[in-house]
Design a protein around this motif. Sequence first.
Motif, PDB file in Angstrom:
ATOM      1  N   MET A   1       6.160 -28.002  -1.798  1.00 28.56           N
ATOM      2  CA  MET A   1       5.051 -27.576  -2.638  1.00 28.56           C
ATOM      3  C   MET A   1       4.134 -28.769  -2.879  1.00 28.56           C
ATOM      4  O   MET A   1       4.589 -29.866  -3.139  1.00 28.56           O
ATOM      5  CB  MET A   1       5.605 -27.049  -3.950  1.00 28.56           C
ATOM      6  CG  MET A   1       4.580 -26.570  -4.893  1.00 28.56           C
ATOM      7  SD  MET A   1       4.987 -24.877  -5.282  1.00 28.56           S
ATOM      8  CE  MET A   1       3.516 -24.310  -5.951  1.00 28.56           C
ATOM      9  N   PHE A   2       2.847 -28.558  -2.769  1.00 27.18           N
ATOM     10  CA  PHE A   2       1.880 -29.628  -2.948  1.00 27.18           C
ATOM     11  C   PHE A   2       1.751 -29.950  -4.433  1.00 27.18           C
ATOM     12  O   PHE A   2       1.533 -29.068  -5.251  1.00 27.18           O
ATOM     13  CB  PHE A   2       0.531 -29.211  -2.371  1.00 27.18           C
ATOM     14  CG  PHE A   2      -0.471 -30.321  -2.339  1.00 27.18           C
ATOM     15  CD1 PHE A   2      -0.271 -31.403  -1.502  1.00 27.18           C
ATOM     16  CD2 PHE A   2      -1.579 -30.294  -3.142  1.00 27.18           C
ATOM     17  CE1 PHE A   2      -1.187 -32.427  -1.455  1.00 27.18           C
ATOM     18  CE2 PHE A   2      -2.498 -31.317  -3.111  1.00 27.18           C
ATOM     19  CZ  PHE A   2      -2.304 -32.380  -2.262  1.00 27.18           C
ATOM     20  N   ASN A   3       1.866 -31.207  -4.782  1.00 28.48           N
ATOM     21  CA  ASN A   3       1.821 -31.645  -6.161  1.00 28.48           C
ATOM     22  C   ASN A   3       0.402 -32.091  -6.509  1.00 28.48           C
ATOM     23  O   ASN A   3       0.001 -33.211  -6.197  1.00 28.48           O
ATOM     24  CB  ASN A   3       2.831 -32.786  -6.363  1.00 28.48           C
ATOM     25  CG  ASN A   3       2.911 -33.247  -7.794  1.00 28.48           C
ATOM     26  OD1 ASN A   3       1.979 -33.068  -8.579  1.00 28.48           O
ATOM     27  ND2 ASN A   3       4.018 -33.852  -8.142  1.00 28.48           N
ATOM     28  N   PHE A   4      -0.369 -31.217  -7.143  1.00 32.23           N
ATOM     29  CA  PHE A   4      -1.747 -31.527  -7.473  1.00 32.23           C
ATOM     30  C   PHE A   4      -1.856 -32.597  -8.548  1.00 32.23           C
ATOM     31  O   PHE A   4      -2.797 -33.382  -8.544  1.00 32.23           O
ATOM     32  CB  PHE A   4      -2.511 -30.258  -7.880  1.00 32.23           C
ATOM     33  CG  PHE A   4      -2.904 -29.431  -6.709  1.00 32.23           C
ATOM     34  CD1 PHE A   4      -4.075 -29.684  -6.028  1.00 32.23           C
ATOM     35  CD2 PHE A   4      -2.091 -28.405  -6.262  1.00 32.23           C
ATOM     36  CE1 PHE A   4      -4.450 -28.944  -4.924  1.00 32.23           C
ATOM     37  CE2 PHE A   4      -2.454 -27.653  -5.167  1.00 32.23           C
ATOM     38  CZ  PHE A   4      -3.631 -27.915  -4.497  1.00 32.23           C
ATOM     39  N   MET A  39      -6.222 -22.484   0.234  1.00 28.64           N
ATOM     40  CA  MET A  39      -5.004 -23.045  -0.362  1.00 28.64           C
ATOM     41  C   MET A  39      -5.379 -24.147  -1.360  1.00 28.64           C
ATOM     42  O   MET A  39      -4.814 -24.231  -2.443  1.00 28.64           O
ATOM     43  CB  MET A  39      -4.081 -23.601   0.728  1.00 28.64           C
ATOM     44  CG  MET A  39      -2.774 -24.139   0.188  1.00 28.64           C
ATOM     45  SD  MET A  39      -1.675 -22.871  -0.438  1.00 28.64           S
ATOM     46  CE  MET A  39      -1.061 -22.195   1.088  1.00 28.64           C
ATOM     47  N   LEU A  40      -6.345 -24.968  -0.999  1.00 31.90           N
ATOM     48  CA  LEU A  40      -6.798 -26.021  -1.908  1.00 31.90           C
ATOM     49  C   LEU A  40      -7.484 -25.442  -3.137  1.00 31.90           C
ATOM     50  O   LEU A  40      -7.357 -25.965  -4.233  1.00 31.90           O
ATOM     51  CB  LEU A  40      -7.753 -26.975  -1.190  1.00 31.90           C
ATOM     52  CG  LEU A  40      -7.137 -27.831  -0.091  1.00 31.90           C
ATOM     53  CD1 LEU A  40      -8.233 -28.546   0.690  1.00 31.90           C
ATOM     54  CD2 LEU A  40      -6.139 -28.818  -0.670  1.00 31.90           C
ATOM     55  N   ARG A  41      -8.219 -24.354  -2.936  1.00 34.10           N
ATOM     56  CA  ARG A  41      -8.954 -23.743  -4.040  1.00 34.10           C
ATOM     57  C   ARG A  41      -8.049 -22.938  -4.964  1.00 34.10           C
ATOM     58  O   ARG A  41      -8.119 -23.065  -6.179  1.00 34.10           O
ATOM     59  CB  ARG A  41     -10.063 -22.848  -3.496  1.00 34.10           C
ATOM     60  CG  ARG A  41     -10.987 -22.313  -4.595  1.00 34.10           C
ATOM     61  CD  ARG A  41     -11.954 -21.301  -4.083  1.00 34.10           C
ATOM     62  NE  ARG A  41     -11.197 -20.090  -3.763  1.00 34.10           N
ATOM     63  CZ  ARG A  41     -11.667 -19.088  -3.057  1.00 34.10           C
ATOM     64  NH1 ARG A  41     -12.879 -19.135  -2.553  1.00 34.10           N
ATOM     65  NH2 ARG A  41     -10.926 -18.035  -2.811  1.00 34.10           N
ATOM     66  N   ASP A  42      -7.196 -22.084  -4.393  1.00 39.70           N
ATOM     67  CA  ASP A  42      -6.435 -21.122  -5.191  1.00 39.70           C
ATOM     68  C   ASP A  42      -4.938 -21.385  -5.243  1.00 39.70           C
ATOM     69  O   ASP A  42      -4.235 -20.724  -6.001  1.00 39.70           O
ATOM     70  CB  ASP A  42      -6.627 -19.702  -4.630  1.00 39.70           C
ATOM     71  CG  ASP A  42      -8.075 -19.284  -4.588  1.00 39.70           C
ATOM     72  OD1 ASP A  42      -8.845 -19.691  -5.471  1.00 39.70           O
ATOM     73  OD2 ASP A  42      -8.438 -18.548  -3.652  1.00 39.70           O
ATOM     74  N   GLU A  43      -4.451 -22.298  -4.384  1.00 36.89           N
ATOM     75  CA  GLU A  43      -3.018 -22.555  -4.250  1.00 36.89           C
ATOM     76  C   GLU A  43      -2.253 -21.298  -3.854  1.00 36.89           C
ATOM     77  O   GLU A  43      -1.098 -21.119  -4.210  1.00 36.89           O
ATOM     78  CB  GLU A  43      -2.425 -23.142  -5.531  1.00 36.89           C
ATOM     79  CG  GLU A  43      -2.959 -24.514  -5.876  1.00 36.89           C
ATOM     80  CD  GLU A  43      -2.246 -25.121  -7.059  1.00 36.89           C
ATOM     81  OE1 GLU A  43      -1.006 -25.218  -7.039  1.00 36.89           O
ATOM     82  OE2 GLU A  43      -2.935 -25.492  -8.016  1.00 36.89           O
ATOM     83  N   LYS A  44      -2.918 -20.411  -3.106  1.00 38.09           N
ATOM     84  CA  LYS A  44      -2.297 -19.176  -2.651  1.00 38.09           C
ATOM     85  C   LYS A  44      -2.474 -19.051  -1.154  1.00 38.09           C
ATOM     86  O   LYS A  44      -3.523 -19.401  -0.605  1.00 38.09           O
ATOM     87  CB  LYS A  44      -2.938 -17.960  -3.324  1.00 38.09           C
ATOM     88  CG  LYS A  44      -2.683 -17.857  -4.795  1.00 38.09           C
ATOM     89  CD  LYS A  44      -3.366 -16.636  -5.367  1.00 38.09           C
ATOM     90  CE  LYS A  44      -3.235 -16.627  -6.878  1.00 38.09           C
ATOM     91  NZ  LYS A  44      -4.035 -15.576  -7.480  1.00 38.09           N
ATOM     92  N   LYS A 178       2.837 -25.650   2.751  1.00 38.20           N
ATOM     93  CA  LYS A 178       2.239 -26.592   1.799  1.00 38.20           C
ATOM     94  C   LYS A 178       2.779 -28.003   2.001  1.00 38.20           C
ATOM     95  O   LYS A 178       3.150 -28.690   1.043  1.00 38.20           O
ATOM     96  CB  LYS A 178       2.460 -26.138   0.356  1.00 38.20           C
ATOM     97  CG  LYS A 178       1.850 -24.794   0.040  1.00 38.20           C
ATOM     98  CD  LYS A 178       2.103 -24.409  -1.410  1.00 38.20           C
ATOM     99  CE  LYS A 178       1.489 -23.060  -1.713  1.00 38.20           C
ATOM    100  NZ  LYS A 178       1.711 -22.652  -3.093  1.00 38.20           N
TER     101      LYS A 178
END
Length: 192
Positions: A1-4, A39-44, A178
């Motif tokens: 999972m990408f850690n923003f 994915m960057l915008r909505d994380e979906k 991700k």
Amino acid sequence: MFNFDWFYGLLSSLGLYRKEAKILFLGLDNAGKTTLLHMLRDEKLVQHQPTQHPTSEELSIGNINFKAFDLGGHRIARRVWSDYYAKVDAVLYLVDASDKERFAESKRELNALLSDESLRNAPFLILGNKIDLHYAASEDELRYHMGLTGVTTGKGKVNLADTNVRPIEVFMCSIVRKMGYGDGFRWVSQYI
């Protein structure tokens, strides 16, 4: 999972707060440009139709505003890519690492971008996407087929003041899992 949160902290530590950047998302059709952008915008993760017309998204990561342009990758869409080269801060070039039959076509497009005078100062982040598929190319194989063996500048910081070198690097990723693209964005953020 990408850690923003990690990514925001990284951008802050690199002094990129309150900066604006124009990033082009380029590559052949079906490489994953639109999927990554969303994915960057909505994380979906959402299934997308092929991009028919250039689109742009304003992404805020921390206090950085990125204007990301997804220009499509089918043959007709590639004709308008050059209309967007003005004042580009970085180029993100996606390659479908699982579609080896299209490596030569992708290499031709990348070479045209790299040799375009209006992009001579833009750092290039090449993302080899879809490494979650068992038949995807390895990083070394992708570098070879894209003509990047011995050409990239390294995954560390390149001191641009002392050289006339444009930063260019390959990172392997899986957008659907991700993974990998965060390292690529961290690398390119050094040069924005």
